[in-house]
Design a protein around this motif. Structure first.
Motif, short mmCIF file in Angstrom:
data_model
loop_
_atom_site.label_atom_id
_atom_site.label_comp_id
_atom_site.label_asym_id
_atom_site.label_seq_id
_atom_site.Cartn_x
_atom_site.Cartn_y
_atom_site.Cartn_z
N ILE A 2 0.86 -1.19 0.00
CA ILE A 2 0.00 0.00 0.00
C ILE A 2 0.89 1.24 0.00
O ILE A 2 2.09 1.15 0.32
N TRP A 59 -5.35 -6.57 -6.92
CA TRP A 59 -5.34 -5.13 -6.72
C TRP A 59 -6.75 -4.65 -6.40
O TRP A 59 -7.70 -5.14 -6.98
N GLU A 61 -9.08 -0.95 -4.81
CA GLU A 61 -9.12 0.42 -4.31
C GLU A 61 -9.92 0.40 -3.01
O GLU A 61 -10.98 -0.20 -2.94
N THR A 62 -9.37 1.05 -2.00
CA THR A 62 -10.02 1.09 -0.70
C THR A 62 -10.21 2.55 -0.27
O THR A 62 -9.22 3.30 -0.21
N PRO A 63 -11.44 2.98 0.00
CA PRO A 63 -11.64 4.36 0.48
C PRO A 63 -10.92 4.59 1.81
O PRO A 63 -10.90 3.71 2.67
N VAL A 72 -8.95 7.42 -2.34
CA VAL A 72 -8.86 5.97 -2.16
C VAL A 72 -7.40 5.55 -2.15
O VAL A 72 -6.54 6.22 -2.70
N ALA A 73 -7.14 4.43 -1.49
CA ALA A 73 -5.81 3.82 -1.47
C ALA A 73 -5.80 2.66 -2.45
O ALA A 73 -6.77 1.92 -2.55
N LEU A 74 -4.70 2.53 -3.18
CA LEU A 74 -4.51 1.39 -4.06
C LEU A 74 -3.75 0.34 -3.27
O LEU A 74 -2.66 0.60 -2.74
#
Length: 90
Positions: A2, A59, A61-63, A72-74
């Protein structure tokens, strides 16, 4: 793997239950996304290997919680196993 909270580096880490700090290897974001080979070497340096070397990383995407901008985080994940599993009976 991350981005760090400040966005200056990628972090390849191993999420360990009940551990306050997870072991990690940083990569500068200026060098681009760490390659599969680089991630595998980082895991080896941490004492782990991918459970299935043929498996690709997933992979997503996470808010980011509480971010008013909706950033968002990849995140990239894979399943690992210790390189030298503990051979003692528990």
């Amino acid at each position: 793997m991350i981005h760090s909270w400040d966005g200056t580096e990628w972090q390849v880490f191993v999420a360990l239950p009940d551990e306050p700090r997870w072991p990690h290897i940083p990569f500068a974001t200026t060098d681009g996304v760490p390659t599969l080979h680089a991630r595998t070497e980082a895991l080896a340096a941490l004492g782990y290997t991918p459970l299935d070397p043929a498996h690709t990383w997933d992979w997503m995407e996470t808010p980011l919680e509480g971010d008013p901008e909706g950033v968002v985080a990849l995140v990239a994940t894979t399943t690992v196993t210790p390189t030298h599993p503990d051979t003692q009976d528990t």
